[in-house]
Scaffold this motif. Sequence first.
Motif, short mmCIF file in Angstrom:
data_model
loop_
_atom_site.label_atom_id
_atom_site.label_comp_id
_atom_site.label_asym_id
_atom_site.label_seq_id
_atom_site.Cartn_x
_atom_site.Cartn_y
_atom_site.Cartn_z
N PRO A 160 0.81 -1.23 0.00
CA PRO A 160 0.00 0.00 0.00
C PRO A 160 0.85 1.28 0.00
CG PRO A 160 -0.76 -1.51 1.71
CD PRO A 160 0.54 -2.03 1.21
N LEU A 161 2.06 1.21 0.56
CA LEU A 161 2.94 2.40 0.57
C LEU A 161 3.40 2.78 -0.83
CD1 LEU A 161 5.21 1.68 3.67
CD2 LEU A 161 3.32 3.29 3.53
N MET A 162 3.40 1.81 -1.76
CA MET A 162 3.85 2.08 -3.14
C MET A 162 2.79 2.80 -3.96
SD MET A 162 5.83 -1.39 -4.18
CE MET A 162 7.34 -1.92 -3.40
N LYS A 163 1.56 2.85 -3.47
CA LYS A 163 0.45 3.42 -4.25
C LYS A 163 0.66 4.91 -4.47
CE LYS A 163 -3.73 4.05 -2.41
NZ LYS A 163 -4.43 5.25 -2.89
N SER A 164 0.30 5.36 -5.69
CA SER A 164 0.41 6.78 -6.01
C SER A 164 -0.80 7.21 -6.83
CB SER A 164 1.69 7.05 -6.80
OG SER A 164 1.70 8.36 -7.27
N HIS A 165 -1.35 8.40 -6.51
CA HIS A 165 -2.50 8.91 -7.26
C HIS A 165 -2.08 9.58 -8.56
CE1 HIS A 165 -5.15 8.04 -3.94
NE2 HIS A 165 -4.33 8.66 -3.12
N LEU A 195 11.15 8.18 -2.31
CA LEU A 195 11.02 7.76 -0.90
C LEU A 195 10.75 6.26 -0.79
CD1 LEU A 195 9.07 10.79 0.63
CD2 LEU A 195 11.52 10.33 0.64
N ASN A 196 9.89 5.73 -1.68
CA ASN A 196 9.66 4.28 -1.69
C ASN A 196 10.92 3.54 -2.15
OD1 ASN A 196 7.03 4.33 -0.76
ND2 ASN A 196 6.18 4.61 -2.80
N GLY A 197 11.63 4.13 -3.10
CA GLY A 197 12.89 3.54 -3.55
C GLY A 197 13.91 3.46 -2.42
N LEU A 198 13.92 4.49 -1.58
CA LEU A 198 14.82 4.49 -0.42
C LEU A 198 14.49 3.34 0.54
CD1 LEU A 198 17.08 5.90 1.18
CD2 LEU A 198 15.34 7.35 2.21
#
Length: 337
Positions: A42-47, A123-126
Amino acid sequence: MFKFYKIMFFNSLMMGTLISISAYSWFNMWIGLEINLLSIIPLMKSHNNSYPAEAALKYFITQALASAIILFSVLMMLNFSEFVPNNLNYFYMLMLNSALMTKLGAAPFHAWFPEVMEGLNWLNGLLILTWQKLAPMILIMYNLNMKLFLTSIIIISSIISGIMGFNQISLRKLMAYSSINHIAWMLASMLNYKTIWFNYFMIYSIISINIIILFYYLNIFYLNQLLITINSNKLVKLLFIMNFMSLGGLPPFLGFMPKWLVVNNLINGNYYMMSTILIIFTLVTLYFYMRITFSSLMISLNENIIKLKKINYFFMIFINMLILLSLLMCTIIFNMY
């Protein structure tokens, strides 16, 4: 705005990793890995775009497959250890370690890693580059009885990351291949002393945070964007160059210290060939870091006369300076006593 569900899933992500590394049984370890996996999706989700959804799907399929292999190999080892000869038990241990290497993103189980990184924001990549490495690495450290397998993974990871990093124009893929190279060093640091691994992981995480803060603030993902954007501030350009040199392990910077410790440790343990290969292919990665920095220094680009949005550089510059000068400061402080 930071949404509530992201805070909740971020906490459960941390909790999943801590359950895994503090588990008394393989089954509890597997549960921790599953909590960790289901929390990061869910943290990877982007609008804003659909690329993170594709990256999340690739990540989920790969990690779910690795989790299934872990559970299968653990069950087979627990059920048949009394009846099956030792060589088959060795085969299940090989399966378990291979699945953990897949979760880690070490070569030759690395194909998902650059592809997933390419679809994520910084940020998700980090998170993928740093925190998600913690649980699989510690679990590999718990069963380090397959030295030949581990040695071959270290050598393949360093060679593939060195070769595949060439001709990359995507900074996210470049960071992914750089991470595979550092995975090889971290696995090598486990061979004799576990403390060196902890030092290496902490320093690698700090340098990665440094670089990704720069990319995140400047909102750049590709090399041509970097060369245009970085000219707007000379101090940011200098910090960027120094951070990449630190990531490559050049001596005056903090990134040199863990590599020096690992090489010293490998030579003391008579791993001469491995240390030679690691050094050679780290020089290759350092070459393409230097190529980026030289491009940003030497290519003649006119500075922007259009006023860009105001960015508060103080925090970024302060943290960068503190971390870049930390090796020098530690050396001076400890030499006084």
